[in-house]
Design a protein around this motif. Structure first.
Motif, PDB file in Angstrom:
ATOM      1  N   GLN A 103       0.837  -1.194   0.000  1.00 51.77           N
ATOM      2  CA  GLN A 103       0.000   0.000   0.000  1.00 51.77           C
ATOM      3  C   GLN A 103       0.878   1.253   0.000  1.00 51.77           C
ATOM      4  OE1 GLN A 103      -3.801  -0.006   2.448  1.00 51.77           O
ATOM      5  NE2 GLN A 103      -2.540  -1.438   3.628  1.00 51.77           N
ATOM      6  N   VAL A 104       0.463   2.252  -0.765  1.00 48.48           N
ATOM      7  CA  VAL A 104       1.194   3.521  -0.792  1.00 48.48           C
ATOM      8  C   VAL A 104       0.208   4.658  -0.522  1.00 48.48           C
ATOM      9  CG1 VAL A 104       3.127   2.830  -2.239  1.00 48.48           C
ATOM     10  CG2 VAL A 104       1.013   3.568  -3.313  1.00 48.48           C
ATOM     11  N   PHE A 105       0.589   5.511   0.422  1.00 44.89           N
ATOM     12  CA  PHE A 105      -0.212   6.666   0.804  1.00 44.89           C
ATOM     13  C   PHE A 105       0.575   7.937   0.489  1.00 44.89           C
ATOM     14  CE2 PHE A 105      -1.856   4.117   4.763  1.00 44.89           C
ATOM     15  CZ  PHE A 105      -2.523   3.224   3.923  1.00 44.89           C
ATOM     16  N   ALA A 106      -0.139   9.045   0.341  1.00 44.63           N
ATOM     17  CA  ALA A 106       0.474  10.372   0.284  1.00 44.63           C
ATOM     18  C   ALA A 106       0.075  11.126   1.546  1.00 44.63           C
ATOM     19  CB  ALA A 106       0.010  11.136  -0.943  1.00 44.63           C
ATOM     20  N   LEU A 107       1.038  11.837   2.105  1.00 40.04           N
ATOM     21  CA  LEU A 107       0.780  12.748   3.226  1.00 40.04           C
ATOM     22  C   LEU A 107       1.541  14.029   2.927  1.00 40.04           C
ATOM     23  CD1 LEU A 107      -0.231  13.625   5.985  1.00 40.04           C
ATOM     24  CD2 LEU A 107       1.684  12.376   7.025  1.00 40.04           C
ATOM     25  N   SER A 108       0.797  15.057   2.535  1.00 37.49           N
ATOM     26  CA  SER A 108       1.465  16.246   2.011  1.00 37.49           C
ATOM     27  C   SER A 108       0.796  17.528   2.473  1.00 37.49           C
ATOM     28  CB  SER A 108       1.435  16.206   0.472  1.00 37.49           C
ATOM     29  OG  SER A 108       2.138  17.291  -0.080  1.00 37.49           O
ATOM     30  N   ASN A 109       1.630  18.524   2.770  1.00 40.00           N
ATOM     31  CA  ASN A 109       1.150  19.889   2.954  1.00 40.00           C
ATOM     32  C   ASN A 109       0.976  20.504   1.570  1.00 40.00           C
ATOM     33  OD1 ASN A 109       1.287  19.606   5.710  1.00 40.00           O
ATOM     34  ND2 ASN A 109       3.053  20.950   5.986  1.00 40.00           N
ATOM     35  N   ILE A 110      -0.260  20.498   1.102  1.00 37.28           N
ATOM     36  CA  ILE A 110      -0.556  21.049  -0.219  1.00 37.28           C
ATOM     37  C   ILE A 110      -2.025  21.443  -0.236  1.00 37.28           C
ATOM     38  CG2 ILE A 110      -1.099  18.782  -1.224  1.00 37.28           C
ATOM     39  CD1 ILE A 110       0.206  19.783  -3.838  1.00 37.28           C
ATOM     40  N   ASP A 129      -3.020   4.634  -2.893  1.00 40.21           N
ATOM     41  CA  ASP A 129      -4.159   3.950  -2.291  1.00 40.21           C
ATOM     42  C   ASP A 129      -4.977   4.896  -1.420  1.00 40.21           C
ATOM     43  OD1 ASP A 129      -3.735   1.049  -3.102  1.00 40.21           O
ATOM     44  OD2 ASP A 129      -1.783   1.537  -2.243  1.00 40.21           O
ATOM     45  N   ARG A 130      -4.296   5.782  -0.723  1.00 36.24           N
ATOM     46  CA  ARG A 130      -4.961   6.797   0.090  1.00 36.24           C
ATOM     47  C   ARG A 130      -4.127   8.074   0.017  1.00 36.24           C
ATOM     48  NH1 ARG A 130      -8.367   4.401   4.542  1.00 36.24           N
ATOM     49  NH2 ARG A 130      -8.323   2.144   4.255  1.00 36.24           N
ATOM     50  N   ARG A 131      -4.824   9.206   0.037  1.00 39.79           N
ATOM     51  CA  ARG A 131      -4.123  10.491   0.033  1.00 39.79           C
ATOM     52  C   ARG A 131      -4.603  11.331   1.201  1.00 39.79           C
ATOM     53  NH1 ARG A 131      -4.486  12.849  -6.038  1.00 39.79           N
ATOM     54  NH2 ARG A 131      -6.554  13.355  -5.221  1.00 39.79           N
ATOM     55  N   TYR A 132      -3.635  11.894   1.919  1.00 41.32           N
ATOM     56  CA  TYR A 132      -3.920  12.756   3.063  1.00 41.32           C
ATOM     57  C   TYR A 132      -3.358  14.132   2.735  1.00 41.32           C
ATOM     58  CZ  TYR A 132      -4.966   8.257   5.105  1.00 41.32           C
ATOM     59  OH  TYR A 132      -5.500   7.013   5.339  1.00 41.32           O
ATOM     60  N   ILE A 133      -4.256  15.050   2.419  1.00 44.81           N
ATOM     61  CA  ILE A 133      -3.899  16.345   1.852  1.00 44.81           C
ATOM     62  C   ILE A 133      -4.280  17.431   2.858  1.00 44.81           C
ATOM     63  CG2 ILE A 133      -4.302  17.920  -0.068  1.00 44.81           C
ATOM     64  CD1 ILE A 133      -2.794  15.252  -0.727  1.00 44.81           C
ATOM     65  N   VAL A 150      -4.339  10.416  10.024  1.00 44.58           N
ATOM     66  CA  VAL A 150      -3.917   9.339   9.119  1.00 44.58           C
ATOM     67  C   VAL A 150      -4.099   7.980   9.786  1.00 44.58           C
ATOM     68  CG1 VAL A 150      -1.950   8.316   7.908  1.00 44.58           C
ATOM     69  CG2 VAL A 150      -2.301  10.802   7.852  1.00 44.58           C
ATOM     70  N   GLU A 151      -3.620   7.873  11.015  1.00 52.33           N
ATOM     71  CA  GLU A 151      -3.721   6.602  11.740  1.00 52.33           C
ATOM     72  C   GLU A 151      -5.180   6.173  11.890  1.00 52.33           C
ATOM     73  OE1 GLU A 151       0.114   8.031  14.372  1.00 52.33           O
ATOM     74  OE2 GLU A 151      -1.764   7.540  15.408  1.00 52.33           O
ATOM     75  N   ALA A 152      -6.039   7.107  12.243  1.00 51.27           N
ATOM     76  CA  ALA A 152      -7.447   6.784  12.452  1.00 51.27           C
ATOM     77  C   ALA A 152      -8.114   6.347  11.156  1.00 51.27           C
ATOM     78  CB  ALA A 152      -8.171   7.982  13.047  1.00 51.27           C
ATOM     79  N   ASP A 153      -7.742   6.983  10.052  1.00 50.98           N
ATOM     80  CA  ASP A 153      -8.395   6.669   8.785  1.00 50.98           C
ATOM     81  C   ASP A 153      -7.930   5.343   8.212  1.00 50.98           C
ATOM     82  OD1 ASP A 153     -10.027   7.679   6.359  1.00 50.98           O
ATOM     83  OD2 ASP A 153      -8.103   7.074   5.492  1.00 50.98           O
TER      84      ASP A 153
END
Length: 206
Positions: A103-110, A129-133, A150-153
């Motif tokens: 699984q690959v996620f994004a976590l970005s300040n954008i 797979d999931r993006r956290y923007i 992120v952890e909760a989601d």
């Protein structure tokens, strides 16, 4: 604990984010330095990352600084040139992980507006797979809040996440929560990290 998901920052991990390079070419280094000294453009961008409207923030800043209005508007009107180019080795790693079933996620300040522009230029940004923007979440790194979200989601334990980011403060918060981390200084070191964790083989990144 085994790694169940790899989390990518976007700016300076998958796409170069150094607006100064763009403005050096546009204005020359001396004028660029003068503009960045007179106006907190990175602070402006942080407002966008936190969820404020992309165009309103940039154009409002331009209106407040008429001597620099035209180049400030480039931050909006030519954003894809500021956020350029992609970092090919990191894109290969992203796709290799997906091919390997990781699984690959994004976590970005954008911001949401800037992400929409980036997606049109860089199709790989739709491959997570999931993006956290941050702009959508109304929380930004390195605040612990966004990591908790992120952890909760995703429902994964912190130790099951491997996170790559180019900023030490963002890495430090993740590590304090129990995430596995990698301070990104280039795609070669990131590739070595992924291989060392057994997530990829060197041949996967060729």
């Amino acid at each position: 604990m085994g790694i169940e998901a790899v989390v990518f920052d976007i700016g300076n991990v998958l796409i170069r984010w150094q607006p100064e390079i763009y403005y050096d070419a546009l204005l020359g280094e001396d004028r660029r330095r003068a503009m960045f000294h007179a106006i907190d453009l990175h602070g402006m961008n942080e407002r966008i990352d936190a969820g404020e409207d992309f165009r309103e923030v940039v154009y409002g800043t331009a209106d407040a600084h008429p001597d620099w209005a035209e180049p400030i508007r480039h931050w909006h009107d030519r954003w894809v040139e500021l956020a350029s180019p992609e970092i090919p080795g990191s894109v290969r790693a992203l796709r290799a992980l997906r091919a390997a079933g990781v699984q690959v996620f994004a976590l970005s300040n954008i911001g949401e507006g800037t992400l929409a522009l980036a997606e049109a230029r860089y199709p790989f940004l739709a491959e997570f797979d999931r993006r956290y923007i941050s702009g959508a979440m109304r929380a930004v790194k390195p605040s612990p809040e966004i990591y908790a979200m992120v952890e909760a989601d995703c429902g994964l334990a912190p130790g099951a996440l491997l996170f790559a980011d180019d900023r030490a403060d963002n890495i430090a918060t993740a590590a304090a929560r129990g995430w596995q981390t990698h301070l990104f200084e280039g795609p070669e070191g990131w590739a070595e990290c992924l291989v060392s964790h057994g997530l990829l083989k060197k041949d996967d990144l060729a």
